[in-house]
Motif scaffolding. Structure first.
Motif, PDB file in Angstrom:
ATOM      1  N   VAL A  33       0.833  -1.199   0.000  1.00 41.57           N
ATOM      2  CA  VAL A  33       0.000   0.000   0.000  1.00 41.57           C
ATOM      3  C   VAL A  33       0.871   1.254   0.000  1.00 41.57           C
ATOM      4  N   SER A  34       1.943   1.233   0.778  1.00 42.14           N
ATOM      5  CA  SER A  34       2.835   2.391   0.856  1.00 42.14           C
ATOM      6  C   SER A  34       3.521   2.656  -0.480  1.00 42.14           C
ATOM      7  N   ALA A  35       3.977   1.591  -1.130  1.00 39.33           N
ATOM      8  CA  ALA A  35       4.656   1.755  -2.417  1.00 39.33           C
ATOM      9  C   ALA A  35       3.703   2.315  -3.473  1.00 39.33           C
ATOM     10  N   LYS A  36       2.473   1.821  -3.468  1.00 39.10           N
ATOM     11  CA  LYS A  36       1.484   2.333  -4.420  1.00 39.10           C
ATOM     12  C   LYS A  36       1.218   3.810  -4.186  1.00 39.10           C
TER      13      LYS A  36
ATOM     14  N   SER B 189       0.407   9.046  -5.581  1.00 33.80           N
ATOM     15  CA  SER B 189      -0.089  10.234  -4.885  1.00 33.80           C
ATOM     16  C   SER B 189       0.953  11.345  -4.900  1.00 33.80           C
ATOM     17  N   ARG B 190       0.464  12.597  -4.807  1.00 33.07           N
ATOM     18  CA  ARG B 190       1.346  13.758  -4.741  1.00 33.07           C
ATOM     19  C   ARG B 190       1.333  14.414  -3.359  1.00 33.07           C
TER      20      ARG B 190
ATOM     21  N   TYR C 141      -8.214  10.277   1.878  1.00 38.03           N
ATOM     22  CA  TYR C 141      -8.481   8.856   1.658  1.00 38.03           C
ATOM     23  C   TYR C 141      -9.948   8.611   1.958  1.00 38.03           C
ATOM     24  N   ASP C 142     -10.431   7.459   1.573  1.00 35.49           N
ATOM     25  CA  ASP C 142     -11.771   7.028   1.949  1.00 35.49           C
ATOM     26  C   ASP C 142     -11.696   6.275   3.272  1.00 35.49           C
TER      27      ASP C 142
ATOM     28  N   GLN D 125      -7.247   1.330   2.457  1.00 40.68           N
ATOM     29  CA  GLN D 125      -6.146   1.200   1.493  1.00 40.68           C
ATOM     30  C   GLN D 125      -5.205   2.410   1.522  1.00 40.68           C
ATOM     31  N   HIS D 126      -4.714   2.737   2.700  1.00 41.20           N
ATOM     32  CA  HIS D 126      -3.763   3.838   2.832  1.00 41.20           C
ATOM     33  C   HIS D 126      -2.773   3.482   3.925  1.00 41.20           C
ATOM     34  N   TRP D 127      -1.510   3.913   3.746  1.00 44.96           N
ATOM     35  CA  TRP D 127      -0.503   3.605   4.753  1.00 44.96           C
ATOM     36  C   TRP D 127      -0.698   4.411   6.042  1.00 44.96           C
TER      37      TRP D 127
END
Length: 277
Positions: free
Chosen positions: A38-41, A46-47, A54-55, A265-267
């Motif tokens: 998730v972190s790599a994505k 993301s900017r 996030y949701d 789905q967020h670090w």
């Protein structure tokens, strides 16, 4: 001896930690692999560098609905309707996406519109129908737009209101400078404490989202206290950072409750909302 009894027998010996290690290792490895993925994505897509968007998970959103229901004394079904309103507001979504894509600082903002716990702000405003909101800490103005959208809905129902948004950064609030949202927003640039002292009308809802250092947050709440209307509510964003609002609530004879969000789905582990009423 069958497998179950054999494992139970091992668990009662000094070999138990060694025998359990592979299972424990795999659980940690699977967890870490998900986090790293998730972190790599996020790093690649993301900017954002702060104020992450996030949701919420489905469960976290449901807990938020109950949090607003309890603290605002409205049926949870009505709160769910309010949450759906802001999530389905395509006019606001399109505005934020367009404004972000043309902003000078677009290199540090995502065009995808996600509100996180701010949907709770919206529901609170819809539930209590404040005449005057004061918000400290504006940044891009995403939260300001959410508050303004709730105020516009309230006005359509016959309950008009305005939000005074305070920030020390002259570049803050660019998302909230377009109509119709700007029609209910008073953006004030300057020190929040000095600006609060200059308020000329009672405050029904105060939202602290500026400097989260304990000393500053405490000073904001103590400064706004004489400006509050009867029955006013106080909110602190990033409630996991300090216990200031809980202490202020106890000191002033209010109730306090905190909600902790869970991002989907967020670090980032998420934060929360604290409310005193």
């Amino acid at each position: 001896m069958d497998g179950t009894n054999f494992r139970r027998a091992i668990a009662r010996t000094r070999l138990a930690p060694v025998a359990a290690f592979p299972k424990r290792f795999m659980r940690v490895a699977r967890h870490d692999a998900r986090v790293i993925g998730v972190s790599a994505k996020w790093l690649l897509t993301s900017r954002e560098h702060h104020n992450f968007t996030y949701d919420l998970t489905t469960l976290s959103r449901e807990h938020l609905a109950w949090f607003v229901s309890v603290t605002c004394d409205v049926p949870v079904g009505q709160v769910r309707t309010y949450l759906a309103e802001i999530e389905q507001d395509e006019t606001l979504r399109q505005h934020i996406a367009r404004a972000t894509s043309t902003a000078e600082r677009r290199g540090l903002a995502d065009r995808r519109v996600r509100y996180a716990r701010r949907i709770g702000w919206y529901a609170i405003v819809r539930a209590i129908r404040p005449t005057h909101i004061v918000e400290t800490g504006v940044d891009k103005g995403l939260g300001t737009c959410v508050l303004a959208s709730a105020l516009l809905r309230n006005a359509a129902d016959g309950d008009p209101g305005r939000v005074t948004s305070l920030d020390i950064n002259p570049e803050a609030g660019y998302l909230a400078k377009s109509e119709p949202w700007a029609s209910v927003v008073d953006l004030v640039i300057g020190d929040s404490l000095a600006s609060i002292k200059q308020l000329d009308r009672p405050v029904d809802l105060f939202l602290h989202d500026s400097d989260h250092h304990t000393k500053h947050e405490r000073r904001e709440f103590s400064t706004v206290e004489p400006k509050l209307a009867p029955g006013a509510r106080l909110i602190t964003d990033n409630v996991t950072v300090t216990n200031v609002l809980a202490e202020h609530a106890e000191k002033t004879g209010r109730r306090f409750l905190a909600y902790r969000e869970t991002p989907a789905q967020h670090w980032y582990p998420g934060d929360g909302i604290g409310i005193a009423w």
